[in-house]
Design an enzyme around this catalytic site. Structure first.
Site, PDB file in Angstrom:
ATOM      1  N   ARG A   1     -70.308  26.482  24.709  1.00  0.00           N
ATOM      2  CA  ARG A   1     -69.666  27.172  25.838  1.00  0.00           C
ATOM      3  C   ARG A   1     -70.759  27.895  26.609  1.00  0.00           C
ATOM      4  NH1 ARG A   1     -64.360  30.850  26.199  1.00  0.00           N
ATOM      5  NH2 ARG A   1     -63.535  28.731  26.235  1.00  0.00           N
TER       6      ARG A   1
ATOM      7  N   LYS B   1     -83.929  37.379  25.418  1.00  0.00           N
ATOM      8  CA  LYS B   1     -85.353  37.668  25.677  1.00  0.00           C
ATOM      9  C   LYS B   1     -85.942  36.639  26.642  1.00  0.00           C
ATOM     10  CE  LYS B   1     -86.010  39.400  20.969  1.00  0.00           C
ATOM     11  NZ  LYS B   1     -86.636  39.089  19.673  1.00  0.00           N
TER      12      LYS B   1
ATOM     13  N   HIS C   1     -63.011  22.238  30.816  1.00  0.00           N
ATOM     14  CA  HIS C   1     -62.734  22.740  29.455  1.00  0.00           C
ATOM     15  C   HIS C   1     -61.867  21.654  28.807  1.00  0.00           C
ATOM     16  CE1 HIS C   1     -61.927  25.248  26.150  1.00  0.00           C
ATOM     17  NE2 HIS C   1     -61.466  26.330  26.742  1.00  0.00           N
TER      18      HIS C   1
ATOM     19  N   ARG D   1     -60.179  32.358  20.975  1.00  0.00           N
ATOM     20  CA  ARG D   1     -59.439  31.245  20.357  1.00  0.00           C
ATOM     21  C   ARG D   1     -60.224  29.945  20.329  1.00  0.00           C
ATOM     22  NH1 ARG D   1     -55.271  33.718  23.410  1.00  0.00           N
ATOM     23  NH2 ARG D   1     -57.028  34.940  24.083  1.00  0.00           N
ATOM     24  N   THR D   2     -61.005  29.666  21.377  1.00  0.00           N
ATOM     25  CA  THR D   2     -61.729  28.390  21.389  1.00  0.00           C
ATOM     26  C   THR D   2     -62.745  28.365  20.247  1.00  0.00           C
ATOM     27  OG1 THR D   2     -61.446  28.291  23.778  1.00  0.00           O
ATOM     28  CG2 THR D   2     -63.085  26.821  22.832  1.00  0.00           C
TER      29      THR D   2
HETATM   30  C1  NCD Z   1     -59.977  30.032  29.075  1.00  0.00           C
HETATM   31  C2  NCD Z   1     -61.443  29.836  29.265  1.00  0.00           C
HETATM   32  O1  NCD Z   1     -62.269  30.514  28.670  1.00  0.00           O
HETATM   33  O2  NCD Z   1     -61.757  28.951  30.042  1.00  0.00           O
HETATM   34  N1  NCD Z   1     -59.550  30.460  27.854  1.00  0.00           N
HETATM   35  C3  NCD Z   1     -59.541  29.611  26.798  1.00  0.00           C
HETATM   36  O3  NCD Z   1     -60.470  28.908  26.512  1.00  0.00           O
HETATM   37  N2  NCD Z   1     -58.411  29.558  26.069  1.00  0.00           N
HETATM   38  C4  NCD Z   1     -59.309  30.642  30.228  1.00  0.00           C
HETATM   39  C5  NCD Z   1     -59.708  32.017  30.666  1.00  0.00           C
HETATM   40  O4  NCD Z   1     -60.783  32.525  30.351  1.00  0.00           O
HETATM   41  O5  NCD Z   1     -58.916  32.590  31.409  1.00  0.00           O
END
Ligand code: NCD
Length: 311
Positions: free
Chosen positions: A103, A81, A131, A53-54
């Site tokens: 990320r 690599k 986050h 989703r992010t």
């Molecule tokens: C989270 C994350 O990746 O930090 N999910 C998200 O971004 N919606 C939480 C998780 O991984 O549990």
């Protein structure tokens, strides 16, 4: 003007957080009027850790602002690599990049990239650190449900919010604590001792509980968190069944919640572990609202950090 990086909520003052909430609200009310904000700009979606989703919502947000997505997949890139993070990004930026969404499994990677490239950077989750856009969309979702005035830096005053589950590994929890506290909420953290944040000195004025039952009836919102199996190198909970019995938001346990209280989960969910399916899909659940609002919240961050739009 907003700074050219959005890497952690800690340290951002409540007025700046209110500006992002206000801008998210304006965008949600009239997204078309922001359709040209990133015209001619390319955003590198640099996801070195899995995401559904992010990533999708950052890509959708970029498109809806008129920008172009440059996507990157760690497993099929030269990172596998042994190329360093900054070398990889410095190569990619030669294709013309105006901002980076990153990320990464290591905390601090977004700051490293911002320092190394001088480009605007947005953190989409770094290790167990922060986050920040998830906290923005969570506060935005709660604020809409509760009809809060986003111009008031104390708008969450009087609201009692529990974060329940694997706080230890959760960047979502850390960003949410900073965000919601800054705007006046009362925060209750609940987890088995082995899944609690180890250094609570960074999070003053929160209340810590070993078990949810005693305090649950007082809460206006409960945010459940996923048990992060992939980050646990030793058995920190005896069994998932026991976790569910004592800490899971089960149908039985949710009956203790007060009328009108709401439930959040950042996803992905382990249904039947930290939350029962019936609860995740119930009237009280804001889980799909969180997903929907995520696009508007990320549009507001991209517009502020890369598009240099003021709320
Ligand atoms: C989270 C994350 O990746 O930090 N999910 C998200 O971004 N919606 C939480 C998780 O991984 O549990």
């Amino acid at each position: 003007m907003f700074p050219e990086r959005f890497n952690c909520i800690r340290g951002i003052d409540s007025r700046a957080l209110c500006s992002l909430l206000t801008l998210s609200f304006k965008i949600k009310s009239n997204p078309e009027s922001y359709a040209g904000v990133l015209k001619g700009k390319a955003i590198l979606q640099f996801f070195v850790e899995n995401s559904t989703r992010t990533r999708l919502s950052f890509e959708a947000a970029t498109r809806r602002l008129g920008g172009l997505n440059l996507s990157f997949s760690a497993s099929t890139s030269s990172i596998s690599k042994g190329e360093t993070l900054t070398d990889t990004v410095n190569v990619i930026r030669q294709y013309g990049v105006d901002g980076i969404v990153v990320r990464h499994r290591s905390m601090g990677a977004p700051d490293l990239l911002a320092d190394a490239t001088g480009l605007p950077v947005i953190n989409a989750g770094d290790g167990a650190h922060e986050h920040p856009t998830q906290a923005l969309l969570d506060a935005f979702t709660l604020g809409i449900r509760w009809n809060l005035n986003f111009k008031d830096p104390d708008c969450f005053r009087g609201k009692k919010i529990m974060i329940l589950g694997d706080l230890r590994h959760s960047r979502v929890a850390r960003s949410n604590i900073h965000f919601l506290k800054a705007l006046g909420a009362e925060l209750h953290l609940c987890a088995p001792a082995t899944l609690m944040i180890q250094d609570l000195s960074l999070f003053p004025e929160v209340t810590v509980h070993s078990f949810p039952d005693e305090i649950l009836p007082e809460m206006d919102a409960v945010m459940t968190l996923r048990i992060q199996m992939e980050r646990q190198n030793q058995g920190v909970i005896p069994s998932l069944a026991e976790y569910r019995e004592f800490w899971g938001l089960t149908v039985e346990r949710a009956k203790q919640m007060k009328a009108g209280a709401v439930i959040l989960h950042p996803g992905p969910m382990n249904r039947g572990v930290e939350i029962d399916s019936e609860i995740a899909d119930s009237e009280a659940s804001l889980i799909l609202n969180q997903v929907e609002n995520g696009v508007f919240a990320r549009m507001s961050v991209l517009a502020s950090v890369v598009g240099r739009v003021d709320s």
